[in-house]
Design a protein around this motif. Structure first.
Motif, PDB file in Angstrom:
ATOM      1  N   THR A 105      -0.430   1.936   4.553  1.00  0.00           N
ATOM      2  CA  THR A 105      -1.044   3.122   4.583  1.00  0.00           C
ATOM      3  C   THR A 105      -0.846   4.042   5.644  1.00  0.00           C
ATOM      4  OG1 THR A 105      -2.718   1.626   3.321  1.00  0.00           O
ATOM      5  CG2 THR A 105      -3.511   3.671   4.185  1.00  0.00           C
ATOM      6  N   LEU A 106      -0.807   3.443   6.555  1.00  0.00           N
ATOM      7  CA  LEU A 106      -0.377   4.389   7.967  1.00  0.00           C
ATOM      8  C   LEU A 106       1.026   4.856   8.119  1.00  0.00           C
ATOM      9  CD1 LEU A 106      -2.351   2.247  10.537  1.00  0.00           C
ATOM     10  CD2 LEU A 106      -3.348   4.341   9.414  1.00  0.00           C
ATOM     11  N   GLY A 107       1.886   4.437   7.030  1.00  0.00           N
ATOM     12  CA  GLY A 107       3.146   5.086   7.064  1.00  0.00           C
ATOM     13  C   GLY A 107       4.016   4.432   7.770  1.00  0.00           C
ATOM     14  N   LEU A 108       3.681   3.052   8.206  1.00  0.00           N
ATOM     15  CA  LEU A 108       4.479   2.541   9.603  1.00  0.00           C
ATOM     16  C   LEU A 108       5.087   1.132   8.986  1.00  0.00           C
ATOM     17  CD1 LEU A 108       2.023   2.907  12.164  1.00  0.00           C
ATOM     18  CD2 LEU A 108       4.143   4.138  11.772  1.00  0.00           C
ATOM     19  N   LYS A 109       6.217   0.543   9.442  1.00  0.00           N
ATOM     20  CA  LYS A 109       6.607  -0.747   9.035  1.00  0.00           C
ATOM     21  C   LYS A 109       6.275  -1.863   9.843  1.00  0.00           C
ATOM     22  CE  LYS A 109      11.204  -3.025   9.094  1.00  0.00           C
ATOM     23  NZ  LYS A 109      12.485  -3.222   9.320  1.00  0.00           N
ATOM     24  N   PRO A 110       5.428  -2.721   9.159  1.00  0.00           N
ATOM     25  CA  PRO A 110       4.916  -4.043   9.926  1.00  0.00           C
ATOM     26  C   PRO A 110       5.878  -4.639  10.708  1.00  0.00           C
ATOM     27  CG  PRO A 110       5.098  -4.604   7.650  1.00  0.00           C
ATOM     28  CD  PRO A 110       5.496  -2.911   7.611  1.00  0.00           C
ATOM     29  N   TYR A 114      -7.035   2.121  11.959  1.00  0.00           N
ATOM     30  CA  TYR A 114      -7.088   0.809  11.367  1.00  0.00           C
ATOM     31  C   TYR A 114      -8.216   1.074  10.284  1.00  0.00           C
ATOM     32  CZ  TYR A 114      -3.798  -0.929  14.713  1.00  0.00           C
ATOM     33  OH  TYR A 114      -2.783  -1.024  15.608  1.00  0.00           O
ATOM     34  N   ALA A 115      -9.268   1.447  10.936  1.00  0.00           N
ATOM     35  CA  ALA A 115     -10.442   1.535   9.968  1.00  0.00           C
ATOM     36  C   ALA A 115     -10.391   2.657   8.588  1.00  0.00           C
ATOM     37  CB  ALA A 115     -11.815   2.010  10.465  1.00  0.00           C
ATOM     38  N   ALA A 116      -9.628   3.384   9.019  1.00  0.00           N
ATOM     39  CA  ALA A 116      -9.530   4.513   7.873  1.00  0.00           C
ATOM     40  C   ALA A 116      -8.131   3.875   6.757  1.00  0.00           C
ATOM     41  CB  ALA A 116      -8.760   5.639   8.569  1.00  0.00           C
ATOM     42  N   ALA A 117      -7.535   3.113   7.449  1.00  0.00           N
ATOM     43  CA  ALA A 117      -6.658   2.520   6.348  1.00  0.00           C
ATOM     44  C   ALA A 117      -7.414   1.562   5.449  1.00  0.00           C
ATOM     45  CB  ALA A 117      -5.429   2.030   7.130  1.00  0.00           C
ATOM     46  N   LEU A 118      -8.072   0.874   6.362  1.00  0.00           N
ATOM     47  CA  LEU A 118      -8.985  -0.250   5.491  1.00  0.00           C
ATOM     48  C   LEU A 118      -9.807   0.253   4.617  1.00  0.00           C
ATOM     49  CD1 LEU A 118      -9.291  -2.605   8.634  1.00  0.00           C
ATOM     50  CD2 LEU A 118      -8.371  -3.353   6.589  1.00  0.00           C
ATOM     51  N   GLY A 174       0.878  -1.233  -0.020  1.00  0.00           N
ATOM     52  CA  GLY A 174      -0.017   0.006   0.138  1.00  0.00           C
ATOM     53  C   GLY A 174       0.921   1.243   0.094  1.00  0.00           C
ATOM     54  N   LYS A 175       0.195   2.449  -0.176  1.00  0.00           N
ATOM     55  CA  LYS A 175       0.848   3.714  -0.271  1.00  0.00           C
ATOM     56  C   LYS A 175       0.483   4.474   0.802  1.00  0.00           C
ATOM     57  CE  LYS A 175       1.556   4.056  -5.058  1.00  0.00           C
ATOM     58  NZ  LYS A 175       1.156   4.742  -6.437  1.00  0.00           N
ATOM     59  N   LYS A 176       1.323   5.031   1.539  1.00  0.00           N
ATOM     60  CA  LYS A 176       0.921   6.079   2.647  1.00  0.00           C
ATOM     61  C   LYS A 176      -0.142   7.099   2.363  1.00  0.00           C
ATOM     62  CE  LYS A 176       2.518   9.163   6.116  1.00  0.00           C
ATOM     63  NZ  LYS A 176       3.938   9.949   6.801  1.00  0.00           N
ATOM     64  N   ASP A 177      -1.221   7.219   3.169  1.00  0.00           N
ATOM     65  CA  ASP A 177      -2.348   8.056   3.095  1.00  0.00           C
ATOM     66  C   ASP A 177      -2.074   9.086   4.236  1.00  0.00           C
ATOM     67  OD1 ASP A 177      -5.155   8.914   1.761  1.00  0.00           O
ATOM     68  OD2 ASP A 177      -5.481   8.540   4.106  1.00  0.00           O
ATOM     69  N   ALA A 178      -2.074  10.101   4.056  1.00  0.00           N
ATOM     70  CA  ALA A 178      -1.698  11.202   5.016  1.00  0.00           C
ATOM     71  C   ALA A 178      -2.964  11.456   5.983  1.00  0.00           C
ATOM     72  CB  ALA A 178      -1.518  12.571   4.556  1.00  0.00           C
ATOM     73  N   SER A 179      -4.055  11.407   5.701  1.00  0.00           N
ATOM     74  CA  SER A 179      -5.259  11.616   6.345  1.00  0.00           C
ATOM     75  C   SER A 179      -5.451  10.316   7.430  1.00  0.00           C
ATOM     76  CB  SER A 179      -6.541  11.837   5.626  1.00  0.00           C
ATOM     77  OG  SER A 179      -6.756  10.511   4.751  1.00  0.00           O
ATOM     78  N   ALA A 180      -5.129   9.316   6.909  1.00  0.00           N
ATOM     79  CA  ALA A 180      -5.309   7.959   7.752  1.00  0.00           C
ATOM     80  C   ALA A 180      -4.058   7.905   8.751  1.00  0.00           C
ATOM     81  CB  ALA A 180      -5.350   6.773   6.818  1.00  0.00           C
ATOM     82  N   ALA A 181      -2.843   8.284   8.251  1.00  0.00           N
ATOM     83  CA  ALA A 181      -1.518   8.243   8.848  1.00  0.00           C
ATOM     84  C   ALA A 181      -1.686   9.088  10.183  1.00  0.00           C
ATOM     85  CB  ALA A 181      -0.358   8.500   8.276  1.00  0.00           C
ATOM     86  N   ALA A 182      -2.676  10.209   9.803  1.00  0.00           N
ATOM     87  CA  ALA A 182      -2.657  11.720  11.047  1.00  0.00           C
ATOM     88  C   ALA A 182      -3.479  10.891  12.094  1.00  0.00           C
ATOM     89  CB  ALA A 182      -3.285  12.549  10.331  1.00  0.00           C
ATOM     90  N   LEU A 183      -4.175   9.813  12.083  1.00  0.00           N
ATOM     91  CA  LEU A 183      -4.975   9.300  13.197  1.00  0.00           C
ATOM     92  C   LEU A 183      -4.382   8.354  13.870  1.00  0.00           C
ATOM     93  CD1 LEU A 183      -8.220   8.461  11.261  1.00  0.00           C
ATOM     94  CD2 LEU A 183      -7.960  10.338  12.376  1.00  0.00           C
ATOM     95  N   VAL A 184      -3.101   8.139  13.609  1.00  0.00           N
ATOM     96  CA  VAL A 184      -2.325   7.308  14.441  1.00  0.00           C
ATOM     97  C   VAL A 184      -1.729   8.237  15.640  1.00  0.00           C
ATOM     98  CG1 VAL A 184      -0.110   5.864  14.695  1.00  0.00           C
ATOM     99  CG2 VAL A 184      -1.426   5.687  12.606  1.00  0.00           C
ATOM    100  N   PRO A 185      -2.035   7.476  16.934  1.00  0.00           N
ATOM    101  CA  PRO A 185      -1.419   8.290  18.056  1.00  0.00           C
ATOM    102  C   PRO A 185      -0.218   8.466  18.072  1.00  0.00           C
ATOM    103  CG  PRO A 185      -2.847   6.529  18.818  1.00  0.00           C
ATOM    104  CD  PRO A 185      -2.644   6.460  17.376  1.00  0.00           C
ATOM    105  N   GLN A 186       0.468   9.633  18.415  1.00  0.00           N
ATOM    106  CA  GLN A 186       1.863  10.058  18.384  1.00  0.00           C
ATOM    107  C   GLN A 186       2.835   9.020  19.106  1.00  0.00           C
ATOM    108  OE1 GLN A 186       3.170  12.379  16.815  1.00  0.00           O
ATOM    109  NE2 GLN A 186       5.356  11.868  17.384  1.00  0.00           N
ATOM    110  N   ARG A 187       2.421   8.437  20.050  1.00  0.00           N
ATOM    111  CA  ARG A 187       3.345   7.310  20.885  1.00  0.00           C
ATOM    112  C   ARG A 187       3.710   6.180  19.730  1.00  0.00           C
ATOM    113  NH1 ARG A 187      -0.089   3.099  21.788  1.00  0.00           N
ATOM    114  NH2 ARG A 187      -2.155   3.849  22.170  1.00  0.00           N
ATOM    115  N   VAL A 188       2.876   5.941  18.797  1.00  0.00           N
ATOM    116  CA  VAL A 188       2.954   4.622  17.887  1.00  0.00           C
ATOM    117  C   VAL A 188       3.743   5.334  16.775  1.00  0.00           C
ATOM    118  CG1 VAL A 188       1.967   2.928  16.478  1.00  0.00           C
ATOM    119  CG2 VAL A 188       0.960   3.433  18.767  1.00  0.00           C
ATOM    120  N   ARG A 189       3.187   6.678  16.369  1.00  0.00           N
ATOM    121  CA  ARG A 189       3.790   7.194  15.191  1.00  0.00           C
ATOM    122  C   ARG A 189       5.232   7.437  15.139  1.00  0.00           C
ATOM    123  NH1 ARG A 189       1.630  12.797  14.015  1.00  0.00           N
ATOM    124  NH2 ARG A 189      -0.363  11.498  14.925  1.00  0.00           N
ATOM    125  N   SER A 190       5.751   7.897  16.623  1.00  0.00           N
ATOM    126  CA  SER A 190       7.306   8.057  16.480  1.00  0.00           C
ATOM    127  C   SER A 190       7.825   6.888  16.673  1.00  0.00           C
ATOM    128  CB  SER A 190       7.312   8.695  18.094  1.00  0.00           C
ATOM    129  OG  SER A 190       6.901   7.833  19.207  1.00  0.00           O
TER     130      SER A 190
END
Length: 341
Positions: A127-132, A299-303, A71-87
């Motif tokens: 989609t959330l801009g994170l590494k699985p 997760y719902a936004a990414a899905l 998938g490709k990162k979606d900025a609006s979905a990624a913005a919903l990820v809490p900062q503690r996880v995003r960091s």
């Protein structure tokens, strides 16, 4: 709850149209509680040889190099990820260890985790801009991992239930479907209780499908029809041996594993499909996270994004699960009803 493996060649077999009526709550008393019980569509197999990891003539790639749909990162979905996880830059994903194709199993190198759960959760992470980052754990420890904060998500065929919603948040990504499997060319179609009257059918103990099958048998008796002769085997390999030899007419189990077995064995067919929630509700499989973590909306936004761009459909089609596709992802939808204590 898993049962110990047996070394004897003779399958463990019990039969009766009315015995072994272990409800989900009864099993929960023996396990870690009803919230953690197999109340999923129970794609989990009873042992490591439950379903073949591949078959001659099958075009399905079970090698370590999966060429996953990304998938490709979606900025609006990624913005919903809490900062503690995003960091952290990573999404810690729990999947069930073992061999449960096509859900989650080891590739031909016996090291690389592959399956529809890994593919879909990778799409979500991308989609959330994170590494699985996958963590294979036992069923019970998946929930321990969420409770302790070790995991950000569980993708492991978990059905939304009202019991579980007390402790976890959900973002749906597949229908929870069951299937009836029979020998190829049986000419049998199963739509409800009357179609299984007098039949000999195997099912796994302590699962939703057992509860449904027992209910059908009771309905048949009340209607003056023959009950179902329900049989329980220790291992799925024994179930399939009984099916091929004609000792049972069918096997009621999770649609994903049955679909995979039909596809790879070439000896059986699906003769009926049903909701994991029975007639009460359409069950749904969901990404699971700790309640209040703030991740379910992301997760719902990414899905929703991967459903809209078609990559979600490609993943399900690859694993033969297009019939379980959703048109959108919901956060905490109505789940299977609470079990009695």
């Amino acid at each position: 709850m898993r049962t110990p493996r047996r070394t004897a060649r003779t399958p463990l077999l019990r039969s009766s149209p009315v015995i072994r009526r272990r409800t989900l709550s009864a099993v929960a008393a023996l396990a870690a509680g009803s919230v953690l019980l197999t109340g999923c569509g129970d794609g989990r197999a009873s042992d490591d040889d439950a379903v073949p990891a591949g078959a001659k003539g099958s075009s399905l790639n079970i090698g370590p190099d999966q060429h996953r749909i990304r998938g490709k990162k979606d900025a609006s979905a990624a913005a919903l990820v809490p900062q503690r996880v995003r960091s952290t830059g990573a999404l810690r994903i729990g999947v069930e260890a073992g061999s449960v194709p096509p859900l989650s199993f080891y590739a031909s190198d016996d090291r690389t985790l592959i399956g529809v759960e890994e593919d879909l959760s990778t799409l979500v992470a991308d989609t959330l801009g994170l590494k699985p980052q996958f963590d294979p754990l036992s069923w019970e420890n998946l929930f321990v991992g969420l409770d302790s904060g070790k995991l950000d998500a569980v993708f492991s065929n978990v059905t939304v239930t009202e019991d579980r919603k007390q402790k976890y948040d959900f973002a749906t990504y597949r229908l929870d479907e069951l299937a009836m499997e029979a020998r190829k060319g049986s000419g049998w179609k199963v739509r409800g209780p009357e179609d299984v009257a007098g039949k000999t059918i195997a099912v796994s103990s302590g699962t939703n499908q057992e509860k449904i099958l027992v209910g059908w048998s009771e309905q048949n008796e009340k209607a003056g029809r023959k009950p179902v002769d329900i049989k329980y085997f220790q291992k799925n390999s024994d179930t399939y041996l009984a099916l091929q030899s004609g000792r049972i007419d069918g096997y009621l189990g999770p649609n994903p594993t049955i679909s995979y077995h039909v596809r790879t064995s070439g000896q059986t067919e699906s003769v009926g499909h049903f909701s994991g929630g029975g007639d009460r509700i359409q069950g749904k499989i969901a990404a699971t996270t700790k309640k209040g973590s703030g991740l379910a909306a992301a997760y719902a936004a990414a899905l929703r994004k991967v459903i809209a761009d078609g990559s979600y459909a490609k993943v399900l089609d690859r694993w033969g699960l297009s019939a379980e596709a959703l048109t959108t992802s919901q956060v905490n939808p109505p789940g299977l009803p609470k079990t009695a204590n």
